[in-house]
Design a protein around this motif. Structure first.
Motif, mmCIF file in Angstrom:
data_model
loop_
_atom_site.group_PDB
_atom_site.id
_atom_site.type_symbol
_atom_site.label_atom_id
_atom_site.label_comp_id
_atom_site.label_asym_id
_atom_site.label_seq_id
_atom_site.Cartn_x
_atom_site.Cartn_y
_atom_site.Cartn_z
ATOM 1 N N ASN A 316 0.803 -1.067 -0.168
ATOM 2 C CA ASN A 316 0.110 -0.074 -0.017
ATOM 3 C C ASN A 316 0.835 1.448 -0.119
ATOM 4 N N VAL A 345 -3.592 -4.641 -3.556
ATOM 5 C CA VAL A 345 -3.750 -3.299 -2.461
ATOM 6 C C VAL A 345 -4.895 -4.099 -1.544
ATOM 7 N N ALA A 439 -3.698 3.283 -0.680
ATOM 8 C CA ALA A 439 -2.726 2.575 -1.532
ATOM 9 C C ALA A 439 -2.025 3.801 -2.299
#
Length: 607
Positions: A316, A345, A439
């Motif tokens: 992330n 993610v 992310a």
């Protein structure tokens, strides 16, 4: 008297083997310091430009290093085998010794110049196996010492905070090396980049693609990987791997891994590391496969690109080796790439306890189906496989992804998503709901987002990922607990109940403490940045500070425009968001063992 005479007749070699533990400990300490010296020489070799005499001295040092390590490792293994000493690292030391002997023998045979030392040096200059040996020896010897940190008096929260500070300091030093960047980098930019990488944020003051050399990009990638899982997780993993675990280390790691069963600490640690590395490798291979249609002259090293973005996505982090990130024309309309990165993610932000609980649930259901087809197959009935933490985190995550995608689609279908195909708009909406949750990637121009979408992003960034994950934010379970507590209060209940279980009051207290502290930190950051840089818009500054605290990495384009004081504010905000403000306070305050008294109760007027 006779026994004394027998001892006096021992040869020097026999006397040495009688002191095996002391000899082994001395060799361990010597190799740790000597490998540290070798690591400094390696950093000097790759980090600075050199004249010809420097290369000659480095070659001779590498030659000397090789022979000393070969002799020390060989002698240590001989002493341990003679005494029958066993330890987990012995097999890796044997592999190292075998590799070094093969390197030496192969080069001497190929050169046919056994007496000429320069043949070995030439081999080092052409193949550089010595660099691998330096890292390997340093890694093994340092890993043996990591468990010693648990013998101190530091609180686990203090150890956690200090480990991130140490990693940021090391990353800053490495990024300041001349060969890490194409042009000279300032200290504040190096510190900002190192903090952003270690805290897996993704905010950058310098373009990663053009400012950093391949060596600099590797440094950033290592900082992302180690920072994503936590340096103490890696240190504990390799410490146990090479040295074995202890009760003290298990007690320390219990809070970090959210594992109450001390007997499962080592197993959980290994599952976290292997799951992370395996999922990142699988993601890199998938990205490499879907990028095959891109010409070599446009994207020359596809696997390096895939590996960098797979690690950055799973952790992330949001770092990219493209100047425009995923908004680059190469990726902007490549929807398979976007779906793979979105999947990485989500898995990275879901949280390891939730992932492992889901794996147990799926495995049990699969065994139940096999048992139905073949009743002879043994099956142990296990009630409530999915715990409340998994249900809360998973349901909140799915709701945020679904509602975020729908709202993003409705707000941006004729704005940033205009001109894309119907499938492209669906993928873009889904990606737009995934990426704000810590992310940091973007496939659209964020500066062109509508005001309602910016507000949606602020909410998604603030909530963030699930607990015990690589993501930031206040966490999905914290937000869910706050909502459930509000509903319970509205119904007149004196406790929070969900899924047939009562939630501990301590969890509710922590949830509201985390929410309040997050708003205080973000508010203070917004105030300070607007004070130092009044020319920047309030909405852009607020977006930047929410992104920094939640370790998201999205920006409306003001990060490179920040002044030095504002960069310091954002650095501190990123750090607090990663380690947790509550964790930092716990590490600073002395914990009360127990309260053996109660004061008379008073009612406070709230509404």
């Amino acid at each position: 008297m006779k026994l004394k005479n027998n001892k006096s007749r021992l040869t020097p070699l026999q006397a040495t083997f009688r002191n095996t533990p002391r000899i082994v400990a001395l060799l361990d300490t010597f190799l740790l310091y000597f490998s540290s010296l070798g690591l400094l020489a390696f950093l000097y070799d790759i980090g600075f430009e050199h004249l010809q005499p420097d290369y000659i001295y480095l070659h001779y040092f590498y030659h000397f290093y090789f022979l000393v390590v070969l002799g020390c490792v060989g002698f240590r293994m001989a002493v341990m085998f003679k005494d029958g000493t066993k330890r987990p690292s012995l097999i890796f030391e044997g592999l190292l010794l075998t590799f070094m002997v093969l390197v030496l023998v192969a080069r001497l045979i190929l050169s046919n110049q056994v007496t000429q030392a320069s043949s070995l040096l030439h081999f080092f200059d052409s193949e550089h196996p010595i660099h691998f040996i330096i890292f390997y020896v340093f890694f093994i010897e340092l890993s043996k010492k990591t468990l010693l940190f648990y013998r101190g008096n530091l609180h686990p929260a203090q150890m956690f905070v200090l480990s991130f500070m140490f990693l940021i300091a090391v990353g800053t030093f490495l990024l300041l090396l001349p060969q890490a960047t194409y042009e000279e980098i300032s200290f504040i930019d190096a510190l900002f980049t190192a903090t952003s990488a270690v805290c897996v944020t993704g905010l950058i003051t310098l373009d990663t693609a053009t400012a950093f050399t391949p060596a600099g990009k590797v440094i950033i990638l290592i900082l992302i990987q180690v920072g994503g899982l936590g340096i103490m997780t890696f240190a504990s993993f390799f410490g146990i791997f090479f040295q074995g675990s202890s009760l003290k280390s298990s007690l320390f790691m219990k809070d970090w891994l959210n594992e109450d069963n001390l007997g499962q600490i080592t197993r959980t640690l290994f599952k976290i590391v292997t799951f992370t590395l395996g999922f990142e490798l699988a993601g890199a291979l998938l990205l490499y496969w879907v990028l095959q249609d891109i010409p070599v002259n446009v994207l020359p090293d596809k696997f390096s690109f895939s590996l960098f973005h797979a690690i950055s996505a799973f952790c992330n982090a949001g770092f990219s080796t493209l100047s425009l990130g995923l908004y680059d024309p190469l990726i902007r309309f490549n929807y398979p790439v976007q779906l793979i990165i979105a999947g990485l993610v989500i898995m990275g932000g879901l949280g390891f306890p939730i992932v492992f609980n889901l794996v147990r649930f799926v495995r049990y259901k699969a065994l139940a189906q096999v048992h139905k087809l073949n009743p002879q197959t043994p099956l142990k009935h296990t009630p409530r496989l999915l715990n409340v933490n998994t249900l809360l985190g998973l349901i909140t995550t799915l709701l945020l992804l679904f509602l975020g995608s729908v709202i993003y689609y409705l707000l941006e279908m004729n704005n940033t998503l205009a001109g894309q195909s119907p499938w492209g708009k669906l993928v873009g909406s889904f990606f737009g709901a995934v990426t704000p949750r810590t992310a940091g990637f973007n496939t659209v121009n964020l500066a062109a987002l509508t005001a309602p979408t910016v507000l949606l992003y602020l909410l998604l960034m603030w909530i963030g990922a699930s607990p015990a994950s690589v993501g930031g934010g206040i966490k999905t379970t914290t937000f869910a607990l706050a909502i459930l507590n509000i509903i319970s209060l509205a119904k007149g209940k004196d406790r929070v109940e969900v899924f047939g279980r009562e939630i501990e009051q301590e969890s509710v207290y922590k949830a509201f403490a985390i929410i309040l502290l997050s708003l205080l930190v973000i508010g203070a950051a917004v105030f300070l940045v607007t004070f130092f840089d009044p020319h920047l818009g309030l909405s852009a500054v607020a977006f930047e500070c929410f992104s920094a605290f939640s370790t998201v990495g999205l920006t409306l384009g003001i990060t490179p425009l920040l002044s030095t004081p504002s960069k310091v504010v954002v650095i501190i905000t990123m750090f607090l968001g990663r380690v947790g403000t509550l964790t930092l306070i716990v590490s600073l305050l002395r914990k009360v063992a127990s309260l053996r008294y109660r004061y008379p109760k008073e009612t406070i007027i709230i509404t």
